[in-house]
Design an enzyme around this catalytic site. Structure first.
Site, PDB file in Angstrom:
ATOM      1  N   SER A   1       6.021 -22.193 -65.246  1.00 27.37           N
ATOM      2  CA  SER A   1       6.009 -20.906 -65.949  1.00 27.37           C
ATOM      3  C   SER A   1       7.222 -20.742 -66.865  1.00 27.37           C
ATOM      4  CB  SER A   1       5.979 -19.764 -64.936  1.00 27.37           C
ATOM      5  OG  SER A   1       4.966 -19.963 -63.970  1.00 27.37           O
TER       6      SER A   1
HETATM    7  N1  SAH Z   1       5.710 -21.981 -59.467  1.00 25.53           N
HETATM    8  C1  SAH Z   1       5.376 -23.163 -60.252  1.00 25.53           C
HETATM    9  C2  SAH Z   1       4.331 -22.904 -61.303  1.00 25.53           C
HETATM   10  C3  SAH Z   1       2.998 -22.920 -60.689  1.00 25.53           C
HETATM   11  S1  SAH Z   1       1.587 -22.972 -61.710  1.00 25.53           S
HETATM   12  C4  SAH Z   1       6.603 -23.784 -60.864  1.00 25.53           C
HETATM   13  O1  SAH Z   1       7.690 -23.246 -60.706  1.00 25.53           O
HETATM   14  O2  SAH Z   1       6.462 -24.865 -61.456  1.00 25.53           O
HETATM   15  C5  SAH Z   1       0.412 -22.481 -60.494  1.00 25.53           C
HETATM   16  C6  SAH Z   1       0.134 -23.472 -59.407  1.00 25.53           C
HETATM   17  O3  SAH Z   1      -0.753 -22.864 -58.497  1.00 25.53           O
HETATM   18  C7  SAH Z   1      -0.541 -24.757 -59.871  1.00 25.53           C
HETATM   19  O4  SAH Z   1       0.238 -25.853 -59.503  1.00 25.53           O
HETATM   20  C8  SAH Z   1      -1.874 -24.754 -59.114  1.00 25.53           C
HETATM   21  O5  SAH Z   1      -2.300 -26.040 -58.710  1.00 25.53           O
HETATM   22  C9  SAH Z   1      -1.551 -23.885 -57.926  1.00 25.53           C
HETATM   23  N2  SAH Z   1      -2.682 -23.263 -57.262  1.00 25.53           N
HETATM   24  C10 SAH Z   1      -3.797 -22.707 -57.781  1.00 25.53           C
HETATM   25  N3  SAH Z   1      -4.597 -22.220 -56.811  1.00 25.53           N
HETATM   26  C11 SAH Z   1      -3.957 -22.474 -55.631  1.00 25.53           C
HETATM   27  C12 SAH Z   1      -4.267 -22.214 -54.242  1.00 25.53           C
HETATM   28  N4  SAH Z   1      -5.375 -21.586 -53.881  1.00 25.53           N
HETATM   29  N5  SAH Z   1      -3.390 -22.625 -53.319  1.00 25.53           N
HETATM   30  C13 SAH Z   1      -2.242 -23.263 -53.667  1.00 25.53           C
HETATM   31  N6  SAH Z   1      -1.900 -23.538 -54.934  1.00 25.53           N
HETATM   32  C14 SAH Z   1      -2.746 -23.146 -55.912  1.00 25.53           C
END
Ligand code: SAH
Length: 216
Positions: free
Chosen positions: A62
């Protein structure tokens, strides 16, 4: 040569403080965590740009300001235990590792679980545990939590996550459509009563899971 420390300091001043983030623990963590180590090698030179960046499995790390905004909205104390859904690169989990006592972070993609674990281990974040699973169901073994932050957008706040909040615990999550959401902040006032505040429009990748957008 890249002076990442200087770029990081500049990011905190120009992107974070100038936009009104004041939480000293958030600012300290952002001054400390090397974002360049969480982006893909080919994006290192852009690690401190004011934008999200691609990471493996078609996901994104993000925008720094959005991360800071969400962490400030969690209103954290150093003794808190926090759950993050959507580990992605592990960057936000590392920030949380600086701010609170214990962090559990859940990621559905095996490839990203490994990516984040490697980076967090190299940097020595012993209080951050990365779990693989469907985070729309939370992480019951370590519940309840003082704070829950969801880094992916869902159609509703998953009931499982609401159940895993402590009394007066906070939850921050994008809720809305697949392509655009509103950031919402919940505070648990009692067993069944939650204060609900809308913090404004955001765009996140979808929360794919049983209490998110179904099974992807
Ligand atoms: N916080 C992260 C950014 C995450 S982007 C950072 O600092 O880099 C959102 C993430 O949520 C993605 O990696 C995606 O694979 C994950 N995601 C989506 N649905 C999910 C679920 N049900 N359980 C766990 N992770 C999930």
């Amino acid at each position: 040569m890249n002076d990442f420390a200087a770029q990081r300091e500049r990011m905190v001043r120009e992107q974070i403080m100038e936009r009104g983030i004041e939480d000293t623990a958030v600012l300290r963590a952002m001054r400390t965590v090397p974002r360049e180590q969480f982006v893909l090698d080919e994006y290192r030179d852009y690690a401190y740009e004011d934008s999200p960046l691609p990471i493996p499995a078609h996901q994104t790390i993000s925008q720094p300001y959005v991360v800071a905004y969400m962490l400030e909205a969690l209103d954290l104390q150093a003794t808190d235990r926090v759950l993050e859904i959507g580990t992605g690169s592990g960057y936000a989990a590392a920030l949380l590792g600086h701010m609170v006592a214990e962090v559990h972070t859940v990621e559905r993609h095996e490839q990203l679980v490994q990516y984040a674990r490697e980076r967090l281990a190299t940097l020595g974040y012993a209080n951050v545990q990365v779990h693989q699973g469907d985070g729309s169901l939370g992480w019951p073994p370590a519940a309840p939590y003082d704070g829950i932050v969801v880094a992916a957008g869902g159609p509703i706040v998953p009931p499982s996550l609401k159940q895993q909040m402590k009394a007066y615990g906070r939850l921050v999550m994008p809720v809305g459509k697949r392509g655009s959401q509103n950031l919402v902040r919940l505070v648990r006032l009692s067993e069944d009563d939650y204060q609900h505040i809308n913090l404004g429009p955001v765009k996140f990748v979808p929360l794919v899971g049983e209490e998110g957008w179904g099974k992807g």
